[in-house]
Design a protein around this motif. Sequence first.
Motif, PDB file in Angstrom:
ATOM      1  N   GLY A   1       0.812  -1.217   0.000  1.00  0.00           N
ATOM      2  CA  GLY A   1       0.000   0.000   0.000  1.00  0.00           C
ATOM      3  C   GLY A   1       0.838   1.255   0.000  1.00  0.00           C
ATOM      4  O   GLY A   1       0.563   2.211  -0.741  1.00  0.00           O
ATOM      5  N   ALA A   2       1.873   1.301   0.845  1.00  0.00           N
ATOM      6  CA  ALA A   2       2.718   2.486   0.916  1.00  0.00           C
ATOM      7  C   ALA A   2       3.479   2.701  -0.388  1.00  0.00           C
ATOM      8  O   ALA A   2       3.672   3.856  -0.820  1.00  0.00           O
TER       9      ALA A   2
ATOM     10  N   ARG B   1       8.699  18.588   7.867  1.00  0.00           N
ATOM     11  CA  ARG B   1       8.778  18.921   9.289  1.00  0.00           C
ATOM     12  C   ARG B   1       9.380  17.774  10.093  1.00  0.00           C
ATOM     13  O   ARG B   1      10.153  17.999  11.039  1.00  0.00           O
ATOM     14  N   HIS B   2       9.068  16.531   9.730  1.00  0.00           N
ATOM     15  CA  HIS B   2       9.513  15.371  10.509  1.00  0.00           C
ATOM     16  C   HIS B   2      10.620  14.570   9.813  1.00  0.00           C
ATOM     17  O   HIS B   2      10.958  13.476  10.259  1.00  0.00           O
ATOM     18  N   ARG B   3      11.129  15.110   8.723  1.00  0.00           N
ATOM     19  CA  ARG B   3      12.256  14.518   8.003  1.00  0.00           C
ATOM     20  C   ARG B   3      11.966  13.074   7.578  1.00  0.00           C
ATOM     21  O   ARG B   3      12.714  12.142   7.903  1.00  0.00           O
ATOM     22  N   LEU B   4      10.875  12.899   6.877  1.00  0.00           N
ATOM     23  CA  LEU B   4      10.451  11.584   6.397  1.00  0.00           C
ATOM     24  C   LEU B   4      10.433  11.568   4.875  1.00  0.00           C
ATOM     25  O   LEU B   4      10.143  12.581   4.237  1.00  0.00           O
ATOM     26  N   ASP B   5      10.691  10.398   4.296  1.00  0.00           N
ATOM     27  CA  ASP B   5      10.460  10.264   2.862  1.00  0.00           C
ATOM     28  C   ASP B   5       9.005   9.845   2.631  1.00  0.00           C
ATOM     29  O   ASP B   5       8.269   9.536   3.567  1.00  0.00           O
ATOM     30  N   ARG B   6       8.599   9.817   1.361  1.00  0.00           N
ATOM     31  CA  ARG B   6       7.191   9.553   1.056  1.00  0.00           C
ATOM     32  C   ARG B   6       6.780   8.152   1.519  1.00  0.00           C
ATOM     33  O   ARG B   6       5.686   7.961   2.053  1.00  0.00           O
ATOM     34  N   PHE B   7       7.642   7.170   1.294  1.00  0.00           N
ATOM     35  CA  PHE B   7       7.289   5.807   1.661  1.00  0.00           C
ATOM     36  C   PHE B   7       7.097   5.661   3.178  1.00  0.00           C
ATOM     37  O   PHE B   7       6.138   5.032   3.649  1.00  0.00           O
TER      38      PHE B   7
END
Length: 418
Positions: free
Chosen positions: A24-25, A125-131
Motif C-alpha cells: 500500500g505504501a 517537518r519530521h524529516r520523512l520520505d514519502r514511503f
Amino acid sequence: MLEQAVRSVLTAPDDTLDLALDTGASLLAASAGQWPAVSRALLGYADTAVGRCWSAGWRPADLVRVVRRELKPVHLALAVDLIAAENRRHPATGPDRRWREQLRELDADAWWPDDEQFLGAFAHRHRLDRFALATAALELLRSWGRLPPIAPVGPAPGHSGRAAGRSVRAEHPAGPATGEPRMLARIRALLAKAESTEYPEEAEALTAKAQQLMAQHSIDEALLAAAGADRDTPAAVRIGVDNPYEGPKTMLLDAVAAANRCRVVWAKEFGFCTVIGFDGDLDGVELLYTSLLVQATHALNKAGSGKDSRSKAFRQSFLVAYAARIRERLTAATERATSDAAAGRHLREDGTEEQLLPDARLLPALAARSAAVDDEVGRLFPKLVSQRVRVSDGEGWVAGRAAADRAALHGRAGEIRD
C-alpha cells in the motif's frame, strides 16, 4: 487507491501485515506528481475515519492515547494533525467544554497551507520520505479503524446537546482560564500556592482550604438540586492510567473519586478509567488525582536505600498501601466537611466561613446524588467485574502508608515512571 490500500491493511492478519503495508505504501508514494492528490485524499479519508470514532464514543484524548500506547512519535504527531483537520468541520463552540480542553491540550491546529501540501509539509517537518510517511499513515488508520465502540462520556461533534439519550448540563461560567469553571480556577490557585511555598504548615493550610472548597462546592450543588434550581445530571470523563503499576494507580484514582461521590470503571485494555459523577466533582477528582500521583512518585523514589526498594514487589506494594491510606484520609475529610455543612458551617468561594441555619435537606440530597451516579454507572456499564490487586512486600506496604500520611494532597501534573 487510498481506500484500497487502507482496506487491505485493515483486513490483513498479523502475519501478512508487513506485506500489506509495503504494498500500500509503495503505491501511494510511487510518484511525486501524485503526492498532492494523495495528501488531499488522506485528509478526506481521515475525516470519515475520525468521525466514525467520535460516533463510537471515542474522544480526542482517547485516540491520541491509543496511538501513544501502540505506535511511535511520528504516528502521534500525525494523529494530532488528522484530528485537527477533522475538527475544521465543526463550530469552535462545541461540542462541550472538556472536548475543547482536550483539543487545546493536544495543540490540535491545522497549521499546513492547504490540503494538497499537507503530506509534503509534514514530511519536511519530521524529516520523512514519502514511503515512510505513507506507511505511518496506513498504520495509524489501521489502529483507529479496529477500535470497538465504547460507552460515550459526552456528545460527539455534529450531535445535539444529548449524550447517549441523557441530557447534558449547560456550560459553566468561564473563569480566569478559557472555559474553566470559577470554582476550579480558585482551587487550582490555592494548590499552586501550596506547591510553591517552602513552609510545610502553609502548604497544609492552603491545601486543606482547597479541599474544603471542593467539598463545599459539591454540597452547594446538591442543595441546589434538592431545591429544584439545578437540573444537573451525572456526567463522565476518561482519565489515562498506564503502566507501570496501573493497578495501584487505578486504586488511587478510585480513592479520590469515592471521596468525591464518584465511581471509577477501569478499561485496562485501553489504558484509561472512566470516572462517573457530577460535573464539578469530576473536575476536582482529576485535579487531586494528578496531584497525588506526583507525590506518590516522589515518595516512591525516596523510599529506602536498599536494593529491595527497587524491586517490582516493593513498588507495587508501596503504591497499593499509599492508595489505601489516601482513601482513609480523604474519606475522613469528606465526612468532616459534610458534618460541618449539616451543622450550618459554610465555606464561601473566597475561602471565608459563615454560619448558616442547618439544612435538613443536605443528607438526603447527597444520598440522591450518589444514587444517581450509581444508576448512571449501571446504564453505561451493565456488566462489571471487580479485580483484586496483590500485595507481596510487607516493607513496601508499611512505607507506602507512611508516605500517604505525609502527603500534603497537593502537587503539579506528572506521572509515575519506573
